[in-house]
Scaffold this motif. Sequence first.
Motif, PDB file in Angstrom:
ATOM      1  N   PRO A 264       0.817  -1.219   0.000  1.00  0.00           N
ATOM      2  CA  PRO A 264       0.000   0.000   0.000  1.00  0.00           C
ATOM      3  C   PRO A 264       0.857   1.278   0.000  1.00  0.00           C
ATOM      4  O   PRO A 264       1.146   1.847   1.057  1.00  0.00           O
ATOM      5  N   ARG A 265       1.233   1.722  -1.162  1.00  0.00           N
ATOM      6  CA  ARG A 265       1.966   2.989  -1.287  1.00  0.00           C
ATOM      7  C   ARG A 265       0.979   4.156  -1.210  1.00  0.00           C
ATOM      8  O   ARG A 265      -0.228   3.976  -1.452  1.00  0.00           O
ATOM      9  N   PRO A 266       1.469   5.365  -0.913  1.00  0.00           N
ATOM     10  CA  PRO A 266       0.537   6.509  -0.780  1.00  0.00           C
ATOM     11  C   PRO A 266      -0.318   6.743  -2.014  1.00  0.00           C
ATOM     12  O   PRO A 266      -1.530   6.982  -1.896  1.00  0.00           O
ATOM     13  N   GLU A 267       0.299   6.698  -3.221  1.00  0.00           N
ATOM     14  CA  GLU A 267      -0.477   6.954  -4.430  1.00  0.00           C
ATOM     15  C   GLU A 267      -1.501   5.852  -4.688  1.00  0.00           C
ATOM     16  O   GLU A 267      -2.591   6.107  -5.203  1.00  0.00           O
ATOM     17  N   MET A 268      -1.157   4.617  -4.287  1.00  0.00           N
ATOM     18  CA  MET A 268      -2.103   3.517  -4.465  1.00  0.00           C
ATOM     19  C   MET A 268      -3.278   3.655  -3.510  1.00  0.00           C
ATOM     20  O   MET A 268      -4.417   3.313  -3.855  1.00  0.00           O
ATOM     21  N   CYS A 269      -3.001   4.162  -2.303  1.00  0.00           N
ATOM     22  CA  CYS A 269      -4.095   4.359  -1.346  1.00  0.00           C
ATOM     23  C   CYS A 269      -5.076   5.419  -1.843  1.00  0.00           C
ATOM     24  O   CYS A 269      -6.291   5.318  -1.623  1.00  0.00           O
ATOM     25  N   LEU A 270      -4.565   6.456  -2.515  1.00  0.00           N
ATOM     26  CA  LEU A 270      -5.443   7.474  -3.077  1.00  0.00           C
ATOM     27  C   LEU A 270      -6.292   6.930  -4.221  1.00  0.00           C
ATOM     28  O   LEU A 270      -7.454   7.321  -4.404  1.00  0.00           O
ATOM     29  N   LEU A 271      -5.731   6.008  -4.988  1.00  0.00           N
ATOM     30  CA  LEU A 271      -6.401   5.504  -6.189  1.00  0.00           C
ATOM     31  C   LEU A 271      -7.382   4.379  -5.898  1.00  0.00           C
ATOM     32  O   LEU A 271      -8.368   4.201  -6.620  1.00  0.00           O
ATOM     33  N   ARG A 272      -7.124   3.609  -4.854  1.00  0.00           N
ATOM     34  CA  ARG A 272      -7.907   2.402  -4.598  1.00  0.00           C
ATOM     35  C   ARG A 272      -9.407   2.666  -4.543  1.00  0.00           C
ATOM     36  O   ARG A 272     -10.174   2.260  -5.431  1.00  0.00           O
TER      37      ARG A 272
ATOM     38  N   SER B 153      -9.793  15.865  -0.954  1.00  0.00           N
ATOM     39  CA  SER B 153      -9.368  17.219  -0.618  1.00  0.00           C
ATOM     40  C   SER B 153      -9.221  17.428   0.883  1.00  0.00           C
ATOM     41  O   SER B 153      -8.282  18.089   1.346  1.00  0.00           O
ATOM     42  N   PHE B 154     -10.127  16.886   1.638  1.00  0.00           N
ATOM     43  CA  PHE B 154     -10.152  17.182   3.070  1.00  0.00           C
ATOM     44  C   PHE B 154      -9.626  16.048   3.958  1.00  0.00           C
ATOM     45  O   PHE B 154      -9.100  16.298   5.030  1.00  0.00           O
ATOM     46  N   SER B 155      -9.765  14.828   3.523  1.00  0.00           N
ATOM     47  CA  SER B 155      -9.322  13.710   4.376  1.00  0.00           C
ATOM     48  C   SER B 155      -8.895  12.534   3.517  1.00  0.00           C
ATOM     49  O   SER B 155      -9.564  11.491   3.466  1.00  0.00           O
ATOM     50  N   PRO B 156      -7.770  12.661   2.808  1.00  0.00           N
ATOM     51  CA  PRO B 156      -7.370  11.616   1.865  1.00  0.00           C
ATOM     52  C   PRO B 156      -6.875  10.359   2.573  1.00  0.00           C
ATOM     53  O   PRO B 156      -6.333  10.415   3.678  1.00  0.00           O
ATOM     54  N   PRO B 157      -7.054   9.207   1.967  1.00  0.00           N
ATOM     55  CA  PRO B 157      -6.518   7.963   2.531  1.00  0.00           C
ATOM     56  C   PRO B 157      -4.984   7.987   2.578  1.00  0.00           C
ATOM     57  O   PRO B 157      -4.343   8.711   1.811  1.00  0.00           O
ATOM     58  N   PHE B 158      -4.402   7.188   3.466  1.00  0.00           N
ATOM     59  CA  PHE B 158      -2.945   7.139   3.616  1.00  0.00           C
ATOM     60  C   PHE B 158      -2.544   5.747   4.106  1.00  0.00           C
ATOM     61  O   PHE B 158      -3.347   5.039   4.725  1.00  0.00           O
ATOM     62  N   PRO B 159      -1.280   5.342   3.840  1.00  0.00           N
ATOM     63  CA  PRO B 159      -0.806   4.043   4.343  1.00  0.00           C
ATOM     64  C   PRO B 159      -0.652   4.077   5.861  1.00  0.00           C
ATOM     65  O   PRO B 159      -0.251   5.087   6.432  1.00  0.00           O
TER      66      PRO B 159
ATOM     67  N   ASN C 264      -5.464   3.388   5.252  1.00  0.00           N
ATOM     68  CA  ASN C 264      -6.466   3.945   6.163  1.00  0.00           C
ATOM     69  C   ASN C 264      -7.340   4.923   5.393  1.00  0.00           C
ATOM     70  O   ASN C 264      -6.850   5.891   4.811  1.00  0.00           O
ATOM     71  N   GLU C 265      -8.662   4.674   5.371  1.00  0.00           N
ATOM     72  CA  GLU C 265      -9.564   5.551   4.625  1.00  0.00           C
ATOM     73  C   GLU C 265      -9.590   6.963   5.186  1.00  0.00           C
ATOM     74  O   GLU C 265     -10.022   7.895   4.513  1.00  0.00           O
ATOM     75  N   ASN C 266      -9.135   7.117   6.402  1.00  0.00           N
ATOM     76  CA  ASN C 266      -9.030   8.422   7.070  1.00  0.00           C
ATOM     77  C   ASN C 266     -10.389   8.991   7.421  1.00  0.00           C
ATOM     78  O   ASN C 266     -10.583   9.532   8.507  1.00  0.00           O
ATOM     79  N   SER C 267     -11.343   8.837   6.505  1.00  0.00           N
ATOM     80  CA  SER C 267     -12.705   9.317   6.768  1.00  0.00           C
ATOM     81  C   SER C 267     -13.685   8.193   6.478  1.00  0.00           C
ATOM     82  O   SER C 267     -14.098   7.992   5.325  1.00  0.00           O
ATOM     83  N   PRO C 268     -14.041   7.414   7.488  1.00  0.00           N
ATOM     84  CA  PRO C 268     -15.035   6.353   7.255  1.00  0.00           C
ATOM     85  C   PRO C 268     -16.345   6.889   6.699  1.00  0.00           C
ATOM     86  O   PRO C 268     -17.039   6.209   5.926  1.00  0.00           O
TER      87      PRO C 268
END
Length: 778
Positions: free
Chosen positions: A542-550, A614-620, A636-640
């Motif tokens: 789970p790289r950062p860019e992959m977490c954003l795209l998933r 924009s406000f709560s992006p996912p992250f590894p 982590n979806e960061n914002s369920p």
Amino acid sequence: MLGGLWDILGGEINARPDLLPNITLGYQIYDTCTVLRRAAEGTMWMLSGGSESIPNYRCYGPSRLAGIIGDSGSTRSILMYSQFVHVIFSLKVSYFSTSPFLSNRNLFPSFFRTIPSDEFQSRGLAQLVKYFGWSWVGLLATDNDYGQIGIQVVKQEIIMSGACVAFAENILTSLLNRNAPHIVQVINKSTVNVVVVLSSDSDFMPVVEELLKQNVTGKIWVASESWSTSALLSKDRFKKILVGTIGFAIHGGQMPGFREYLSSLHPSKHLNNPFAKEFWEQIFSCKWNEEEANATNQRCTGRESLESFIKKADFRITFNVYTCVYTLAWALQSLLQCKPGEGPFQHGGCANISSFQPWQASHKQYPALFPIRGLHLILLADVTVNLLCCMLMGSLLLINQFYFTQVPYSRCNPSCPSGFQKVTIPGKPFCCYECNLCPQGEISNQTDAVECDQCSWDMWPNEVQDRCLPRTIEFLSYTDPMGVSLATIAIISSTIPICIMLVFFCHRTTPIVKANNWSLSCLLLVSLSFCFLCALVFIGYPRPEMCLLRQVGFGMVFSLSISCVLAKTIIVVIAFKATKPGTRLRKWSGIKVSYSVMGFCVLIQLCVCVTWLSFSPPFPELDIRSQSGVIIIICNENSPTAFWCMVGYLGLLAALSFIVAFLARRLPDSFNEAKFITFSMLAFLSVWVSFVPAYLSARGKNTVAMEIFAIISSSWAVVICIFFPKCFIILFRPNMNSREQLMKKDKRSQRGSRWIRSVHARAAPIDRSAQALQNIRT
């Protein structure tokens, strides 16, 4: 024996030219018999001149009394000194008085001794307990100065060292049996295996007899110097009770000519020595007096041999007396050697050896003349252990070597092994505890750990929790069997919609393909292919860019596919409604309406995803709490809330498609997609409704696998339900792919149709069907 020692010492010292030259050192002996009254009588007897005991009378006779050696007991020494001695003669040197009270120079300025104070021995006993790791011990002490002062120091030192005292009992010297039954009862009830005893051999003897009577064995006895080398307690019958007893013994040494003197000792050769007969009777347990011998059936014959006694005898106390005599002699020698003008007194003055004052003999000039001997650590029953304990000048216990094969055990509880921690038991001493397993994620790598240690974030305890191991890193990778299987299924599945599109393209002129809105069908098939492929984004590190795209990619492609289904369903309904005469719906049956519906639906999902990013992006994230011993690398979806809004919107689109398709299910079956869309959306919703609880309950890579499975399953539901029936007709039933068959009315739908009211009305649905077909094509 002491009389012989005095004889030898007198001759030895008086014969030395370097020690008291031209001065003869004499002596008088008085036996106190360990009784306070006799100690007082003997002191007055010596001070009175040796003939009678007269209070407040002093008669020196032809020679001056230089000092007194004795007594052996601290209590008697305190009595002798405080009542008489310090006002009459200069020095008192004891060979066995160990009370710390006698170290007070304000009260006893001219008292000296050749044995360490009990304070040093008590500390040494406590350090011995600490050295062997005994944390649960009992204490016994006589109820006199020797025992009570000693037990206070030992108890304090033991507690300060971290151990506990299970019991502290007094041996009552006022009782004949020394309250032995009570003491043995206390020892039997206690769980201690080590008992420290500060007592003389005579006072401890009744307790040993009671122990023998009740067969109390297996205890380790820590002896003070008063009984550690006792011949009285070293008898064979006490061996099973006291064997292995460890304790301190006073320093010993060689006394020239003393053993030879004892070998030649015989009452017939020393008729004027009253101690000779008494010594003989004590050694051989016999009586010279006929009446006493008849009563005990033991009469001294004079033919008894001293050889065996001399070989086994311990002369440590005798050597201390030997040292006392030399201490006095060298003190007097210091007075004799003093040179006028260089002395320690006023104007460099010196004391007169024949008329010195008490304060002169005990002047600070002579501290080195009164040495404190060290103590040896020994085992009872003639077994000397190679362990030296030196307490010279009050230093600590120094241990050189020890050859115990196994250290005796004495604890309130068994030791807590590695992986456990000690937990105190309310209401009990801190040495009594329970062993509790370390909490999850913590270890203890030593026995009796007070608390467990937390492993670092990237490590985890092993099964026994005595060391930390590196955590296993877990994520759904392409090397994992599950990851390989899901990736293979996703790639193969993504080719199916493309194959269907090729089939449609090859048969694009056939009625079934023309009746299914070619452009929407192609767009739906492409989006379904991307739905299968978006599962691949969930596999791998789970790289950062992959977490954003998933999740965003998943939400967008599924929104596109469901929007296409919804648009197809709406167009079918509008096409049929537009066949009625005079309706205005005909202008809404064009391709622009379907694209508008699809674009609007996708736009809403796009707004949700853009807001999320924009406000709560996912992250590894490294998850170390969900699964023991594993580092789960997740996105982590960061914002369920944003995640469930995205998934909920997909459910809303599917529900709308299902409702519209369900309402249009009774349109003519020959070309009606409504039933197939109804089944596809029902399957789609079933998959995602089941996904929610499974997703929430799964852990680690299983969470990702569950989402991939839901993506693939729901995509297959749409492909199978909508496109497989058409492909079956195109490939395997080409005779049904004709205009006549397409316009044919199903009899089963005819029975329930509201349109058929009369025979005349039967042609109307056919005409309307033809018109609806034309509307769908356009």
